[in-house]
Design a protein around this motif. Structure first.
Motif, short mmCIF file in Angstrom:
data_model
loop_
_atom_site.label_atom_id
_atom_site.label_comp_id
_atom_site.label_asym_id
_atom_site.label_seq_id
_atom_site.Cartn_x
_atom_site.Cartn_y
_atom_site.Cartn_z
N SER A 88 57.20 65.08 23.38
CA SER A 88 58.08 64.11 23.99
C SER A 88 59.01 64.44 23.02
O SER A 88 59.92 65.34 22.43
CB SER A 88 56.89 62.99 23.23
N ASN B 156 63.80 62.29 23.66
CA ASN B 156 63.97 61.26 23.78
C ASN B 156 65.42 61.75 24.64
O ASN B 156 66.22 62.42 24.82
CB ASN B 156 64.68 60.96 21.96
N GLY C 203 63.60 52.86 25.00
CA GLY C 203 63.44 53.72 24.41
C GLY C 203 63.99 54.14 24.33
O GLY C 203 64.34 55.63 23.37
N LYS D 51 70.17 70.23 20.44
CA LYS D 51 69.79 69.24 20.78
C LYS D 51 68.12 68.67 20.86
O LYS D 51 68.55 67.70 20.52
CB LYS D 51 69.92 68.72 21.86
N ASP D 52 67.25 69.92 21.11
CA ASP D 52 65.49 68.85 20.84
C ASP D 52 65.17 69.99 18.97
O ASP D 52 63.90 69.89 19.40
CB ASP D 52 64.93 69.79 22.39
N ILE E 244 61.72 51.50 20.02
CA ILE E 244 63.30 51.45 19.78
C ILE E 244 64.39 51.95 19.23
O ILE E 244 65.38 52.05 19.29
CB ILE E 244 63.41 49.52 20.83
N MET F 177 63.48 54.44 17.07
CA MET F 177 64.28 55.98 17.62
C MET F 177 64.75 56.18 18.82
O MET F 177 65.57 57.07 18.60
CB MET F 177 62.27 57.02 17.53
N GLY F 178 64.75 55.10 19.59
CA GLY F 178 65.93 55.43 20.35
C GLY F 178 67.31 54.77 19.44
O GLY F 178 68.62 56.37 20.38
N GLU F 179 67.91 54.26 18.85
CA GLU F 179 69.01 54.06 17.95
C GLU F 179 69.46 54.96 17.37
O GLU F 179 70.40 55.36 17.71
CB GLU F 179 69.16 52.56 17.25
N SER G 268 67.95 58.17 17.65
CA SER G 268 68.52 59.09 18.61
C SER G 268 69.69 59.42 18.99
O SER G 268 70.51 60.36 19.31
CB SER G 268 67.34 59.23 19.83
N ILE G 269 70.58 58.00 19.49
CA ILE G 269 71.35 57.67 20.75
C ILE G 269 72.67 57.82 19.55
O ILE G 269 73.32 59.15 19.21
CB ILE G 269 72.17 56.67 21.23
N HIS H 9 72.59 62.08 18.04
CA HIS H 9 72.24 63.21 19.28
C HIS H 9 71.08 64.08 19.29
O HIS H 9 71.18 65.01 19.47
CB HIS H 9 73.83 64.16 19.33
N LEU H 10 70.04 62.54 19.02
CA LEU H 10 69.10 64.13 18.92
C LEU H 10 67.75 63.51 20.02
O LEU H 10 67.62 62.59 20.64
CB LEU H 10 67.83 63.62 18.20
N PHE H 11 67.59 65.26 20.57
CA PHE H 11 66.73 65.10 21.56
C PHE H 11 65.35 65.13 22.00
O PHE H 11 64.37 65.13 22.83
CB PHE H 11 67.26 65.75 23.04
N GLY H 12 64.84 65.39 20.23
CA GLY H 12 63.36 66.42 20.17
C GLY H 12 62.06 65.13 20.41
O GLY H 12 62.28 64.11 20.65
N GLU H 13 61.24 66.01 19.90
CA GLU H 13 60.19 65.50 19.44
C GLU H 13 59.61 63.95 19.24
O GLU H 13 60.75 63.72 17.83
CB GLU H 13 59.28 66.01 18.71
N ASN H 14 59.74 62.61 19.67
CA ASN H 14 59.01 60.95 19.72
C ASN H 14 57.67 60.65 19.05
O ASN H 14 57.21 60.94 20.13
CB ASN H 14 59.74 60.62 20.23
#
Lengths: 394, 213
Positions: A253, A255, A384, B80-81, B124, B126-128, B130-131, B134-139
């Motif tokens: 998963s 983001n 999200g 990044k991930d 959300i 985790m979205g905040e 991540s933004i 700049h983190l794109f990994g496992e959530n």
């Protein structure tokens, strides 16, 4: 001390194969997987024009479970006055999936995972203050009610991760078995449609004027749905020996790190989830079960991520045209459909799709047909900026 | 093969106090969360206007992540991930759900807002994070009755063992009416807190979670 012992045990165990030994789907189209898939293969949809003042003052398109039928089914298992619609739905789905296995539910090696975005949120209406009577608004309490109903030993684990909840729940279950922490995990995704959910998607202008049309040129939004799906994951294939084994593989998963309510234009997060999943598999991908909500942005983003991954020729479908978008249930329901597609060597047509409507030339399955597939890449994305991917195979 | 994991930093926000890496960094004068978190935002000179648009759960978790990751660039360190975000709480987004419900309770005074609705999902937050980082990994976002250190250690450890993450932000971020509580851990294969290495295990996590501030 038991805490430490469990961790020690894990180092001795190595499990790679996680079998999907049983499943269930409950939607407008039926109360079992077979009933649902028969309807789907016949091209029927559960999305209908509804009039229900409790959800919207205006008529709306959605796939909804008949209230009386759900209560009738549940009353064979428990007292419907003591359980909410959401809880009744979860119980019916788990019960049907359990009927098909010889699983012994007792013991610490069995875990129940519940996936939902909003659970009993309809109870918030006219009751904005939480009181002891509406503890049921807490998702962990929903988990506890189901645990108590079936007498599971371990506390329920609840996943609430927007529209990727179902895939994250299955991924989590498969990983916990692979880590040697559990032998059998029951994963149920469920969602009830409420005014809360309907008004929110409506305020986002995400809803389609008619039944949704995934990947189609004329698509204008999603159709909401309610439903439940269950998969039982196990390290042992012999719990259901009559069926050809289908396995839940690796996944990821991710983001987008881009926007909280809009998908990334480059499909970055989904691309990463796909890459991280495919790196474990050498052979070709036979089939992609997409999220395909039929909003203009989602379907475009998926097409971009699929193409960036070099999978543009792989047959891809969306099942939202049959069941609508069931949010926290969608990943599980569509995974059940993927498992049966693999087992039955069949690709299901994308209901509502007529003419390609995304910028990339992807291979959308228009009509249901036989095809000798042996694996499926299931993907999903949600609010999200979250994305998920998982591989199923036989 | 098992990996040895370290808690390289942690951040606690509760009772008007902010603590990170065993140092008490800030004590707010304001009691109400809304006022306290704004005071903290100004104190730490965060400078991220999107903060004001967030709901309370996101403000709380975002602030904890700011202090957890101060002077760190995980995107550079782990790709990044490479960094996962694994969070849990008890109330999910119920705090914002209540506010959203008020906006639709009266059909004659009906004002559902997409900017409120989007926060009726706990992930959300985790979205905040991540933004911002700049983190794109496992959530993953889990809902549990109370902070479950055993689950956290088991789940995060297998993510490292299966090489799904190379670094992980994990913890508990709870917002429920007037009650708030955040603890975030930064978990890495190497690293140390200022008074020595702290192994990422159940006992150490419980000790940090139970710190009284």
């Amino acid at each position: 001390m038991e805490k430490e012992i469990r961790i020690d045990i894990r180092k001795l165990v190595f499990v790679e194969d996680v079998y999907i030994v049983s499943d269930n789907i409950i939607t407008n189209l039926g109360f079992t997987t077979e009933e649902n898939l028969d309807q789907v293969v016949s091209g029927h949809t559960g999305i209908k024009l509804m009039e229900d003042e409790r959800i919207s003052p205006e008529p709306f398109y959605a796939s909804m479970i008949d209230r009386e039928e759900l209560t009738g089914r549940f009353s064979m298992l428990g007292n419907p006055e003591r359980y909410t619609r959401f809880e009744q739905l979860v119980v019916c789905s788990v019960h049907d999936a359990l009927l098909q296995t010889k699983l012994n539910l007792a013991g610490r090696r069995v875990l129940f995972i519940l996936s939902t975005t909003k659970g009993n949120v309809e109870m918030l209406k006219d009751n904005s203050r939480t009181s002891p009577e509406n503890n049921r608004l807490y998702l962990w309490e929903s988990g506890e009610i189901i645990r108590s109903f079936f007498h599971f030993t371990n506390d329920t684990l609840v996943v609430s991760n927007a529209c990727v909840s179902g895939l994250v729940a299955i991924l989590t279950g498969a990983r916990l078995i692979r880590a040697g922490l559990y032998d059998h995990i029951i994963v149920t995704g469920a969602e009830i449609l409420s005014e809360f959910i309907y008004s929110g998607f409506s305020s986002f202008k995400s809803l389609s004027r008619g039944p949704c049309r995934p990947f189609d040129k004329t698509r204008d939004g999603l159709s909401l749905g309610e439903g439940a799906g269950t998969v039982i994951l196990s390290s042992r294939p012999d719990l259901n020996p009559e069926r050809e084994p289908v396995l839940a593989g690796r996944g990821f998963s991710s983001n987008d790190a881009n926007h909280i309510s809009g998908p990334s234009r480059t499909g970055e997060g989904l691309y990463i989830a796909i890459q991280q999943t495919l790196k474990h598999y050498k052979g070709k991908t036979d089939y992609i079960s997409a999220h395909g909500t039929a909003t203009p942005y989602n379907d475009e983003m998926e097409a971009v991520a699929i193409t960036r991954s070099g999978l543009q020729d792989v047959p891809v479908n969306s099942l939202k045209g049959y069941w609508g978008h069931t949010l926290g249930a969608a990943g599980v329901i569509e995974s059940v459909a993927a498992v049966h597609s693999i087992r039955n060597r069949m690709l299901i047509g994308t209901k509502g799709f007529l003419e390609p409507g995304v910028s990339q030339s992807i291979n959308v399955i228009a009509q249901t047909r036989s095809e000798n597939i042996s694996n499926c890449l299931k993907i999903a994305s949600g609010f999200g900026g979250c994305n998920a991917a998982i591989m199923y195979y036989r | 093969m098992s990996v040895s994991l370290h808690i390289s930093n942690f951040c606690l926000i509760r009772n008007n106090h902010v603590m990170a890496g065993k140092h008490l960094l800030f004590t707010g004068k304001e009691i109400a969360f809304q006022d306290f978190i704004k005071e903290a935002y100004q104190h730490f000179k965060i400078g991220y206007p999107k903060f004001y648009k967030m709901d309370n759960l996101s403000k709380l978790g975002f602030m904890a992540a700011e202090l957890l990751l101060k002077d760190r660039d995980l995107n550079r360190d782990y790709g990044k991930d490479g960094t996962g975000i694994i969070l849990a709480n008890a109330a999910a987004s119920l705090d914002t759900d209540r506010n959203y419900q008020i906006s639709i309770n009266d059909r004659n005074n009906y004002f559902p807002s997409p900017s409120v609705f989007v926060y009726t999902l706990p992930n959300i937050l985790m979205g905040e994070i991540s933004i911002r980082h700049h983190l794109f990994g496992e959530n993953a976002f889990f809902i549990q009755k109370k902070f479950d250190s055993l689950f956290m250690v088991e789940y995060v450890t297998q993510l490292f063992e299966k090489q799904i993450v190379a670094c992980c932000i994990t913890g508990w971020v709870e917002m429920d009416a007037d009650q708030y509580d955040a603890v975030l851990f930064l978990v890495e294969k190497t690293g140390q807190l200022n008074d020595g290495i702290t192994i990422f295990n159940v006992r150490n996590i419980d000790d940090i979670y139970c710190l009284k501030i």
